[in-house]
Design an enzyme around this catalytic site. Structure first.
Site, PDB file in Angstrom:
ATOM      1  N   CYS A  56       0.843  -1.195   0.000  1.00  0.00           N
ATOM      2  CA  CYS A  56       0.000   0.000   0.000  1.00  0.00           C
ATOM      3  C   CYS A  56       0.877   1.244   0.000  1.00  0.00           C
ATOM      4  CB  CYS A  56      -0.876   0.020   1.244  1.00  0.00           C
ATOM      5  SG  CYS A  56      -2.031  -1.372   1.358  1.00  0.00           S
ATOM      6  N   GLU A  58       0.962   3.692   2.038  1.00  0.00           N
ATOM      7  CA  GLU A  58       1.506   4.008   3.356  1.00  0.00           C
ATOM      8  C   GLU A  58       2.790   3.226   3.630  1.00  0.00           C
ATOM      9  OE1 GLU A  58      -3.069   4.140   3.913  1.00  0.00           O
ATOM     10  OE2 GLU A  58      -1.619   3.045   2.705  1.00  0.00           O
ATOM     11  N   ARG A  84     -10.995  10.312  -5.435  1.00  0.00           N
ATOM     12  CA  ARG A  84     -11.760   9.566  -4.428  1.00  0.00           C
ATOM     13  C   ARG A  84     -11.620  10.152  -3.039  1.00  0.00           C
ATOM     14  NH1 ARG A  84      -9.932   3.896  -4.278  1.00  0.00           N
ATOM     15  NH2 ARG A  84      -8.055   4.597  -5.328  1.00  0.00           N
ATOM     16  N   CYS A  90      -5.699   0.400   5.530  1.00  0.00           N
ATOM     17  CA  CYS A  90      -6.186  -0.967   5.749  1.00  0.00           C
ATOM     18  C   CYS A  90      -5.657  -1.486   7.087  1.00  0.00           C
ATOM     19  CB  CYS A  90      -5.746  -1.872   4.596  1.00  0.00           C
ATOM     20  SG  CYS A  90      -3.979  -2.274   4.582  1.00  0.00           S
ATOM     21  N   CYS A  93      -1.801  -1.876   7.229  1.00  0.00           N
ATOM     22  CA  CYS A  93      -1.112  -0.584   7.339  1.00  0.00           C
ATOM     23  C   CYS A  93      -1.277   0.004   8.730  1.00  0.00           C
ATOM     24  CB  CYS A  93      -1.623   0.393   6.286  1.00  0.00           C
ATOM     25  SG  CYS A  93      -1.043  -0.019   4.623  1.00  0.00           S
ATOM     26  N   TYR A 127      -2.132  -5.351  19.502  1.00  0.00           N
ATOM     27  CA  TYR A 127      -0.859  -5.980  19.808  1.00  0.00           C
ATOM     28  C   TYR A 127       0.227  -5.053  19.296  1.00  0.00           C
ATOM     29  CZ  TYR A 127       3.090  -9.172  19.368  1.00  0.00           C
ATOM     30  OH  TYR A 127       4.320  -9.751  19.459  1.00  0.00           O
ATOM     31  N   TRP A 129       3.980  -4.855  18.394  1.00  0.00           N
ATOM     32  CA  TRP A 129       5.142  -5.692  18.106  1.00  0.00           C
ATOM     33  C   TRP A 129       6.376  -5.217  18.865  1.00  0.00           C
ATOM     34  CZ3 TRP A 129       9.158  -4.864  14.042  1.00  0.00           C
ATOM     35  CH2 TRP A 129       9.945  -5.996  13.845  1.00  0.00           C
TER      36      TRP A 129
END
Length: 139
Positions: A56, A58, A84, A90, A93, A127, A129
């Protein structure tokens, strides 16, 4: 629960929209992203669509920023081609943005209802990481 929104960086949205209008061509590049670095610079990128799950905009932006020596991003926005407008990140991301920049803010919403939210508000009870990595280093 009401989430407090922060000021919307319209210059950032315009930068992403300009890249979407001028650089997104055909089906391979359909999204543009822009992020404001901690020092005020704006970094832009486009997605690299591929049927295997290309990155993506990002995610491409994170690499483009690093290539320019930018490692601290404050705010990010994605804009779709063909006018748009702002498109929210998403799930993948959102997670990557949280992992790389836990304090980053994301511009979301539609034309007259845009708002800037901390990425943590887009991933409640997430979560992290980086937290896991710290545990491994301590043990």
């Amino acid at each position: 629960m009401t989430t407090p929104a922060h000021p919307v960086d319209h210059e950032l949205i315009r930068a992403a929209a300009q890249v979407a209008r001028t650089r997104c061509r055909g089906d391979n590049h359909t999204m543009a992203a822009a992020a404001r670095a901690r020092d005020g610079r704006i970094v832009t990128a486009v997605n690299a669509y591929h049927f295997t799950g290309g990155p993506c905009a990002e995610l491409v932006l994170i690499g483009a920023a690093a290539a320019q020596g930018v490692y601290e991003l404050d705010t990010i926005v994605a804009v779709g081609d063909r006018d748009r407008g702002v498109v929210p990140p998403c799930g993948r991301c959102r997670q990557v943005l949280l992992d790389y920049f836990p304090a980053i803010e994301v511009i979301v919403g539609e034309r007259d209802h845009l708002r800037t939210l901390p990425v943590t508000h887009l991933l409640p009870e997430s979560y992290v990481w980086a937290d896991h990595q710290l545990d491994e280093e301590a043990g």
